[in-house]
Design a protein around this motif. Structure first.
Motif, mmCIF file in Angstrom:
data_model
loop_
_atom_site.group_PDB
_atom_site.id
_atom_site.type_symbol
_atom_site.label_atom_id
_atom_site.label_comp_id
_atom_site.label_asym_id
_atom_site.label_seq_id
_atom_site.Cartn_x
_atom_site.Cartn_y
_atom_site.Cartn_z
ATOM 1 N N PRO A 106 0.849 -1.205 0.000
ATOM 2 C CA PRO A 106 0.000 0.000 0.000
ATOM 3 C C PRO A 106 0.878 1.246 0.000
ATOM 4 O O PRO A 106 1.940 1.246 0.641
ATOM 5 C CB PRO A 106 -0.782 -0.106 1.315
ATOM 6 C CG PRO A 106 -0.668 -1.536 1.732
ATOM 7 C CD PRO A 106 0.617 -2.044 1.179
ATOM 8 N N VAL A 107 0.467 2.307 -0.686
ATOM 9 C CA VAL A 107 1.369 3.451 -0.885
ATOM 10 C C VAL A 107 1.773 4.155 0.413
ATOM 11 O O VAL A 107 2.836 4.764 0.474
ATOM 12 C CB VAL A 107 0.768 4.501 -1.850
ATOM 13 C CG1 VAL A 107 0.764 3.968 -3.275
ATOM 14 C CG2 VAL A 107 -0.603 4.950 -1.410
ATOM 15 N N ASP A 108 0.903 4.064 1.448
ATOM 16 C CA ASP A 108 1.302 4.753 2.694
ATOM 17 C C ASP A 108 1.999 3.830 3.691
ATOM 18 O O ASP A 108 2.351 4.253 4.787
ATOM 19 C CB ASP A 108 0.112 5.477 3.341
ATOM 20 C CG ASP A 108 -1.145 4.635 3.311
ATOM 21 O OD1 ASP A 108 -1.028 3.425 3.022
ATOM 22 O OD2 ASP A 108 -2.225 5.183 3.572
ATOM 23 N N GLU A 109 2.231 2.574 3.306
ATOM 24 C CA GLU A 109 2.910 1.653 4.223
ATOM 25 C C GLU A 109 4.406 1.983 4.410
ATOM 26 O O GLU A 109 4.896 1.928 5.550
ATOM 27 C CB GLU A 109 2.751 0.208 3.735
ATOM 28 C CG GLU A 109 3.285 -0.806 4.726
ATOM 29 C CD GLU A 109 3.228 -2.229 4.179
ATOM 30 O OE1 GLU A 109 2.291 -2.950 4.538
ATOM 31 O OE2 GLU A 109 4.127 -2.614 3.406
ATOM 32 N N PRO A 110 5.158 2.333 3.341
ATOM 33 C CA PRO A 110 6.603 2.569 3.544
ATOM 34 C C PRO A 110 6.924 3.608 4.625
ATOM 35 O O PRO A 110 7.720 3.310 5.527
ATOM 36 C CB PRO A 110 7.103 3.002 2.164
ATOM 37 C CG PRO A 110 6.124 2.426 1.205
ATOM 38 C CD PRO A 110 4.801 2.410 1.906
ATOM 39 N N PRO A 111 6.308 4.808 4.618
ATOM 40 C CA PRO A 111 6.666 5.763 5.673
ATOM 41 C C PRO A 111 6.256 5.280 7.064
ATOM 42 O O PRO A 111 6.966 5.540 8.036
ATOM 43 C CB PRO A 111 5.918 7.047 5.281
ATOM 44 C CG PRO A 111 4.891 6.641 4.299
ATOM 45 C CD PRO A 111 5.404 5.412 3.623
ATOM 46 N N GLN A 112 5.106 4.551 7.152
ATOM 47 C CA GLN A 112 4.674 4.052 8.472
ATOM 48 C C GLN A 112 5.658 3.027 9.025
ATOM 49 O O GLN A 112 6.073 3.099 10.180
ATOM 50 C CB GLN A 112 3.281 3.420 8.364
ATOM 51 C CG GLN A 112 2.163 4.438 8.192
ATOM 52 C CD GLN A 112 0.844 3.795 7.756
ATOM 53 O OE1 GLN A 112 0.704 2.568 7.751
ATOM 54 N NE2 GLN A 112 -0.119 4.631 7.379
ATOM 55 N N LEU A 113 6.042 2.059 8.184
ATOM 56 C CA LEU A 113 6.981 1.024 8.645
ATOM 57 C C LEU A 113 8.357 1.624 8.938
ATOM 58 O O LEU A 113 9.056 1.184 9.842
ATOM 59 C CB LEU A 113 7.106 -0.099 7.600
ATOM 60 C CG LEU A 113 5.874 -0.968 7.370
ATOM 61 C CD1 LEU A 113 6.230 -2.151 6.464
ATOM 62 C CD2 LEU A 113 5.297 -1.498 8.682
ATOM 63 N N TYR A 114 8.733 2.625 8.154
ATOM 64 C CA TYR A 114 10.044 3.271 8.360
ATOM 65 C C TYR A 114 10.073 3.977 9.714
ATOM 66 O O TYR A 114 11.034 3.843 10.479
ATOM 67 C CB TYR A 114 10.286 4.260 7.224
ATOM 68 C CG TYR A 114 11.601 5.012 7.296
ATOM 69 C CD1 TYR A 114 12.815 4.341 7.160
ATOM 70 C CD2 TYR A 114 11.623 6.392 7.473
ATOM 71 C CE1 TYR A 114 14.023 5.031 7.201
ATOM 72 C CE2 TYR A 114 12.822 7.092 7.512
ATOM 73 C CZ TYR A 114 14.015 6.408 7.377
ATOM 74 O OH TYR A 114 15.199 7.090 7.420
ATOM 75 N N ARG A 115 9.010 4.698 10.013
ATOM 76 C CA ARG A 115 8.931 5.405 11.296
ATOM 77 C C ARG A 115 8.991 4.411 12.457
ATOM 78 O O ARG A 115 9.733 4.588 13.426
ATOM 79 C CB ARG A 115 7.625 6.235 11.337
ATOM 80 C CG ARG A 115 7.350 7.016 12.582
ATOM 81 C CD ARG A 115 8.436 8.012 12.982
ATOM 82 N NE ARG A 115 8.679 9.063 12.020
ATOM 83 C CZ ARG A 115 9.886 9.327 11.489
ATOM 84 N NH1 ARG A 115 10.953 8.630 11.834
ATOM 85 N NH2 ARG A 115 10.044 10.298 10.635
ATOM 86 N N ALA A 116 8.233 3.298 12.319
ATOM 87 C CA ALA A 116 8.198 2.276 13.384
ATOM 88 C C ALA A 116 9.577 1.626 13.548
ATOM 89 O O ALA A 116 10.054 1.450 14.676
ATOM 90 C CB ALA A 116 7.146 1.227 13.050
ATOM 91 N N ALA A 117 10.232 1.280 12.425
ATOM 92 C CA ALA A 117 11.547 0.619 12.495
ATOM 93 C C ALA A 117 12.585 1.565 13.088
ATOM 94 O O ALA A 117 13.438 1.155 13.883
ATOM 95 C CB ALA A 117 11.977 0.159 11.108
ATOM 96 N N ALA A 118 12.503 2.841 12.727
ATOM 97 C CA ALA A 118 13.455 3.827 13.256
ATOM 98 C C ALA A 118 13.265 3.970 14.760
ATOM 99 O O ALA A 118 14.242 3.997 15.520
ATOM 100 C CB ALA A 118 13.252 5.174 12.558
ATOM 101 N N GLU A 119 11.995 4.025 15.201
ATOM 102 C CA GLU A 119 11.714 4.145 16.633
ATOM 103 C C GLU A 119 12.284 2.961 17.404
ATOM 104 O O GLU A 119 12.935 3.136 18.429
ATOM 105 C CB GLU A 119 10.200 4.225 16.860
ATOM 106 C CG GLU A 119 9.752 5.555 17.437
ATOM 107 C CD GLU A 119 8.249 5.686 17.387
ATOM 108 O OE1 GLU A 119 7.557 4.841 17.999
ATOM 109 O OE2 GLU A 119 7.764 6.623 16.709
#
Ligand code: ZN
Ligand code: ZN
Length: 350
Positions: A316-329
Motif C-alpha cells: 500500500p502506498v502509505d505503508e513505507p513511511p509508516q513502517l520506516y517510522r516504526a523501524a526507526a523508533e
C-alpha cells in the motif's frame, strides 16, 4: 611462388586458419562485478535478481498483496511548493530538497547537484502507459537553480527520465555508472563522466564524487538486461558528505561504504517498492532494512526516498513511511535522524 616464400607464408596461413575456428578473444573480467557481457551483483550467498517469466506471472497473479490503484492514491500525500528564494541562495550549510521519488536537489559546498532527476508524468518508455505520478512534481526543470552536477544511479525508467534529461541538457556535468555514457551522448549530452564502483572524480571547484556499489540490476529494453552498471553515489565538499543509495537490495556494501569513506552526514535511502519480498528483496530494501543500512553506514541522519511518487510494487502506498517510522523508533532513531520529508520540502542543515 618460389619455395622460400611458400615456407614463410605457410605457417602464417596455418595460424590464420586455426584462429578463425576459435571464439573471439574476451578479456577476463576486471572485477568480481564485471562479466563478459555486462555486470553482476558480486556478493556470494546473496540471491541474484534473476526472475524468469514464470516468476513475473506469479507476481502479477498475487492477489493477496495488491497496491491501491492509481486513482485511489492520487493526491494522497501533501505536495509543497519549494521556496525559490531558499533554493536560489543556499546558505553555507547543506540543503536538500526532495523532488519526489529518488530525485533530490542537493546543495552542498556551493554546488547544486541533482540525484536521478525525474520530473515527468510517467516512469515508462511510453507517454500513454506505465506507472503514473500519484504526487505531482514540485518543480519543473526550468524552475530549478542552475545545476552543476547530475548523478544517475541506473537506467530504470523511474530513475533515468529522457524528458528531464533533455530539459537539463548540457547545462550540468553528468556522472553515470559504466555503460550509460553512450546513451546520454546519443541524446546530445556531451559532458559525461562514466565511473566504475569505487572510482572517484573531482568536479572542478572541489566536489568529490565517488561511484559506489549497489545490489540491483539494469534494463531499459527486453535486450539490455545488466549490460549497464547500477550504482550509488558519494558527494563530498566543504567537509560534508552525502550518500545517495540509488536502488538497492540489502547487502554488505552499506557497512563497506561507511568503513571506507566515513559516516555520511546525510544518507538518502530508498524505502519503497519492496513487496512481495520473495520477488523484490534481491533488488529493493524494505523500510526496516533501510534503518539497518543507516546503522551500517554510521549515518548522522537519513532521508527516506523512493516512496509516494510512482506505484511500482505491491505494498500500500502509505505503508513505507509508516513502517520506516516504526523501524526507526525501535532502533532508537529520532525523526531528526530518520527523516521523512514531504514532496517538495527542503531540509536545511547547519
Ligand atoms: Zn531500479
Ligand atoms: Zn527505482
Amino acid at each position: 611462388m618460389n619455395r622460400q616464400l611458400a615456407l614463410i607464408l605457410l605457417p602464417v596461413a596455418a595460424l590464420l586458419i586455426s584462429r578463425a575456428g576459435l571464439p573471439a578473444y574476451q578479456a577476463p573480467p576486471l572485477q568480481p562485478h564485471h562479466t563478459a557481457a555486462g555486470f553482476i551483483n558480486p556478493w556470494p550467498g546473496l540471491l541474484q535478481s534473476e526472475h524468469g517469466f514464470g516468476d513475473i506471472l506469479k507476481w502479477q497473479r498475487g492477489r493477496t498483496e495488491r497496491s491501491p490503484r492509481y486513482r485511489e492514491s492520487l493526491g494522497r500525500f501533501p505536495l509543497r511548493e519549494p521556496d525559490r528564494t531558499v533554493l536560489d541562495s543556499p546558505g553555507e550549510g547543506l540543503q536538500l530538497t526532495w523532488l519526489g521519488h529518488a530525485s533530490f536537489l542537493v546543495q552542498l559546498g556551493g554546488f547544486n547537484i541533482l540525484t536521478d532527476p525525474h520530473l515527468g508524468e510517467r516512469a515508462s518508455p511510453v507517454s500513454w502507459a506505465g506507472p503514473r505520478r500519484i504526487t505531482g512534481a514540485p518543480l519543473s526543470a526550468d524552475q530549478l537553480p542552475p545545476i552543476d552536477v547530475v548523478v544517475i544511479s541506473h537506467n530504470h525508467y523511474d530513475h533515468l527520465d529522457k524528458g528531464t534529461v533533455l530539459a537539463l541538457g548540457n547545462g550540468p556535468a553528468w556522472y553515470v555508472p559504466l555503460g550509460l555514457k553512450s546513451w546520454l551522448n546519443d541524446l546530445g549530452i556531451t559532458h559525461v563522466v562514466e565511473l566504475d564502483w569505487w572510482q572517484d572524480s573531482t568536479h572542478p571547484g572541489g566536489l568529490s564524487i565517488t561511484c559506489l556499489p549497489a545490489r540491483h540490476f539494469s534494463s531499459r529494453t527486453l535486450w539490455d538486461r545488466d549490460k549497464n552498471l547500477w550504482a550509488g553515489w558519494w558527494l563530498e565538499a566543504a567537509g560534508q558528505r552525502v550518500y545517495f543509495a540509488g536502488d538497492t537490495g540489502y547487502g554488505p556494501h552499506f557497512a563497506a561504504i561507511g568503513r571506507r569513506l566515513g559516516p555520511p552526514d546525510v544518507a538518502l535511502l530508498p524505502i519503497g517498492a519492496y513487496r512481495p519480498r520473495w520477488f523484490m528483496a534481491p533488488v529493493h530494501i524494505d523500510p526496516a532494512e533501510a534503518v539497518q543500512a543507516h546503522l551500517d553506514l554510521g549515518a548522522v541522519r537519513s532521508i527516506a526516498m523512493h516512496w509516494g511518487t510512482f506505484i511500482l510494487a505491491a505494498e500500500p502506498v502509505d505503508e513505507p513511511p509508516q513502517l520506516y517510522r516504526a523501524a526507526a523508533e525501535s532502533a532508537g532513531l529520532s525523526p531528526d535522524q530518520a527523516v521523512l520529508l514531504e514532496h517538495g520540502q527542503t531540509l536545511i542543515l547547519p
